[in-house]
Design a protein around this motif. Structure first.
Motif: not given
Length: 284
Positions: A84-100
């Motif tokens: 998808x070639x994103x320019x921005x990725x939105x993540x959350x400390x509780x909801x997403x795995x740090x390794x990923x």
């Protein structure tokens, strides 16, 4: 609370891990791995720049129907995101795995990390998203609406006595939330203080034999992550020996643009249950 402004650009652009972002330039392609923030992206008028989302990102439904799914919040398909070639990725400390997230950061130029722990933290989210994606005016409107919702919630909390409540999120085993969670902070905004008072676990198991159970006024059964229904109310009332009610889990746990609606929902529910209790206690 006073309506906040964008006077401090540096603070507005700093995410939850201290990374200072820059206002976006050129074409923007956003992948969001956080359901509530996917909704915020759309409510800021950025739906046409959203190119990927998780299967749990379901609001607003019509806007998201054509947006590709990249897996779940925990099991993200890295190859799909890369394509998808994103320019921005939105993540959350509780909801997403740090390794990923670290693997994704190898090929996504801008990773925006979030960690709202209280409804008040949404002001910072609005500022940050507005500043990064040039949606300051839209973010200011969300700030003003949330300010007004806090006033409404505060009025209800001031008018009614504090109640201790048990908020259930799971069964087999029965589980609740700690005071450190966003959910607990949202409930506290209308004068509902969750049990237990202190715990090392964010989502502890419920001890129905604990003496503190006798101190609660009512039990709430959330509609997510476990999908409690009216059929579960009787068992919860039997175990707690207190009245039980269903509560909309999206309105208590989704931050982002849903925060104001969530506070208003809780204020309305607090009033309704207080009126119901008063009617139950009134002489015949």
């Amino acid at each position: 609370m006073e309506v906040s402004t964008f006077s401090d650009a540096s603070a507005a652009l700093t995410d939850a891990v201290g990374t200072c972002h820059h206002p976006a330039h050129g074409p923007v392609r956003i992948v969001s791995l956080v359901p509530s923030l996917t909704e915020l992206v759309c409510d800021l008028g950025l739906g046409d720049q959203l190119v990927g989302r998780t299967g749990f990102c379901i609001h607003p439904r019509e806007t998201l129907k054509p947006i590709p799914k990249v897996g779940g919040t925990k099991d993200v398909k890295l190859d799909v995101v890369r394509a998808l070639a994103p320019t921005h990725l939105i993540v959350n400390i509780d909801e997403n795995r740090r390794e990923t997230v670290e693997e994704l950061a190898d090929f996504v130029p801008n990773v925006i990390v979030t960690h709202p722990c209280r409804p008040e933290d949404n002001f910072g989210l609005y500022r940050m998203f507005g500043a990064i994606f040039h949606r300051e005016a839209q973010a200011d409107r969300l700030v003003a609406d949330l300010d007004a919702a806090f006033v409404e919630a505060g009025a209800v909390a001031a008018a009614l006595p504090v109640e201790r409540v048990l908020y259930l999120i799971w069964r087999a085993p029965w589980m609740t939330v700690s005071r450190e969670t966003y959910i607990s902070a949202a409930l506290a905004s209308v004068g509902w203080h969750t049990l237990p008072d202190a715990t090392a676990d964010r989502y502890p198991e419920v001890d129905w034999d604990s003496a503190s159970i006798a101190d609660i006024a009512r039990v709430f059964l959330s509609t997510e992550p476990y999908r409690f229904s009216a059929a579960d109310l009787g068992e919860a009332e039997r175990l707690a020996r207190r009245p039980a009610a269903l509560i909309d889990g999206e309105m208590t746990s989704w931050y982002g643009s849903r925060a104001a609606a969530g506070l208003r929902y809780l204020a309305r529910l607090r009033r309704e249950l207080a009126e119901r209790d008063a009617g139950r206690l009134a002489p015949a």
